[in-house]
Design a protein around this motif. Structure first.
Motif, PDB file in Angstrom:
ATOM      1  N   LYS A 199      46.680  -8.531  84.297  1.00  0.00           N
ATOM      2  CA  LYS A 199      46.922  -9.181  82.778  1.00  0.00           C
ATOM      3  C   LYS A 199      47.714 -10.401  82.843  1.00  0.00           C
ATOM      4  N   SER A 200      48.666 -10.462  83.668  1.00  0.00           N
ATOM      5  CA  SER A 200      49.749 -11.358  83.632  1.00  0.00           C
ATOM      6  C   SER A 200      48.855 -12.778  84.006  1.00  0.00           C
TER       7      SER A 200
ATOM      8  N   THR B 199      45.804 -13.361  84.121  1.00  0.00           N
ATOM      9  CA  THR B 199      44.836 -13.575  83.022  1.00  0.00           C
ATOM     10  C   THR B 199      45.402 -14.405  81.954  1.00  0.00           C
ATOM     11  N   VAL B 200      46.693 -14.138  81.417  1.00  0.00           N
ATOM     12  CA  VAL B 200      47.301 -14.535  80.373  1.00  0.00           C
ATOM     13  C   VAL B 200      47.717 -16.233  80.892  1.00  0.00           C
ATOM     14  N   THR B 201      48.175 -16.304  82.104  1.00  0.00           N
ATOM     15  CA  THR B 201      48.616 -17.506  82.567  1.00  0.00           C
ATOM     16  C   THR B 201      47.229 -18.632  82.731  1.00  0.00           C
TER      17      THR B 201
ATOM     18  N   ILE C 184      44.599 -18.264  80.778  1.00  0.00           N
ATOM     19  CA  ILE C 184      44.212 -18.605  79.299  1.00  0.00           C
ATOM     20  C   ILE C 184      45.063 -19.757  78.801  1.00  0.00           C
ATOM     21  N   ILE C 185      46.432 -19.627  79.238  1.00  0.00           N
ATOM     22  CA  ILE C 185      47.360 -20.650  78.633  1.00  0.00           C
ATOM     23  C   ILE C 185      47.036 -21.976  79.288  1.00  0.00           C
TER      24      ILE C 185
ATOM     25  N   TYR D 125      51.239 -20.795  72.955  1.00  0.00           N
ATOM     26  CA  TYR D 125      52.140 -20.885  74.068  1.00  0.00           C
ATOM     27  C   TYR D 125      53.368 -19.917  73.895  1.00  0.00           C
TER      28      TYR D 125
ATOM     29  N   LEU E 250      52.708 -16.196  74.050  1.00  0.00           N
ATOM     30  CA  LEU E 250      52.255 -15.872  75.387  1.00  0.00           C
ATOM     31  C   LEU E 250      52.983 -16.052  76.491  1.00  0.00           C
ATOM     32  N   GLN E 251      54.115 -16.799  76.289  1.00  0.00           N
ATOM     33  CA  GLN E 251      54.700 -17.784  77.579  1.00  0.00           C
ATOM     34  C   GLN E 251      55.657 -16.504  78.473  1.00  0.00           C
TER      35      GLN E 251
ATOM     36  N   TYR F 106      54.394 -14.477  79.945  1.00  0.00           N
ATOM     37  CA  TYR F 106      53.712 -13.950  81.180  1.00  0.00           C
ATOM     38  C   TYR F 106      53.169 -14.917  82.047  1.00  0.00           C
TER      39      TYR F 106
END
Length: 247
Positions: free
Chosen positions: A164-165, A167-169, A171-172, A230, A233-234, A236
């Motif tokens: 998850k973390s 994936t979010v990184t 994405i950002i 950002y 979701l920051q 992550y």
């Protein structure tokens, strides 16, 4: 702060005192910039390109990284290091033949832009996913396989939720780069109504004059959505970059 202050000034005040607080703040620049940029359509185009590109990048990069991390062969190592090396290749060195090739097969505008984003951003994403997956014990795969799961079920139901973390990184990092990109869309998008926000920003920079007050207002309108993403979701990002780069 300079962008914020400048967006509230008149053009004459920007030239007179570019770094000072606005003496007579005005919000008139924002509706004018909104209309001049055709902001609604440009915003939709930018969101569509970013969302579809990031979705495909995450899916294909995660699957490729899983295959490379679980394969025990010299070719998996070669492909992994090849992805790492390709991150160093500048787009400017291949942009002319690449755009020419896409033009010959009628893959310009939004479709071509999405495919090019997938190609250029996948190497970094694979690099991050690969590092994170190497930290996941293979015993999880074996346990799921013993329970009757096939390789796709193992990846989507067991492995991918753990990432998850990372994936979010991804994405950002990819989302910000795609949202702010001007060079690639300027070469690929040639149809009216498909311009992204960075392309529409060029409207304020004429041959003989620059509408700085509208340009700064438009820039502020364009960066607000990605700043909100950002901020949301920051938490992550540090964890995801650490997992993908050090493990």
């Amino acid at each position: 702060m300079i962008v914020l202050f400048g967006s509230l000034k008149t053009r004459s005040e920007i030239f007179t005192n570019p770094l000072s607080f606005p003496t007579e703040p005005t919000a008139q620049n924002f509706p004018e910039a909104y209309e001049s940029m055709n902001f609604t359509q440009s915003f939709i185009n930018s969101v569509l390109v970013m969302v579809v590109s990031v979705f495909l990048i995450v899916i294909f990069s995660a699957m490729a990284a899983y295959a490379l991390a679980r394969m025990k062969s010299k070719w998996s190592t070669v492909i992994y290091f090849l992805c790492a090396v390709l991150m160093l290749v500048p787009f400017q060195s291949i942009m002319i033949p690449l755009v020419s090739l896409f033009g010959r097969v009628n893959l310009l505008n939004r479709t071509g832009l999405i495919f090019m984003n997938l190609g250029f951003q996948s190497c970094m994403s694979i690099f991050l996913f690969y590092g994170a997956m190497k930290s996941i014990p293979i015993s999880l795969d074996e346990a799921a396989y013993m329970d009757g799961a096939n390789i796709f079920q193992i990846f989507w139901r067991v492995i991918f939720p753990i990432l998850k973390s990372t994936t979010v990184t991804v994405i950002i990092l990819t989302g910000i780069r795609i949202w702010n990109d001007y060079l690639l869309p300027s070469l690929v998008v040639n149809q009216e109504g498909m311009y992204t926000l960075p392309l529409q920003m060029y409207y304020f920079f004429g041959e003989y004059t620059i509408q700085w007050e509208l340009a700064l207002a438009g820039l502020l309108l364009a960066i607000i959505p990605i700043i909100l993403l950002y901020m949301f979701l920051q938490k992550y990002i540090i964890e995801g970059v650490t997992e993908g780069a050090t493990k």
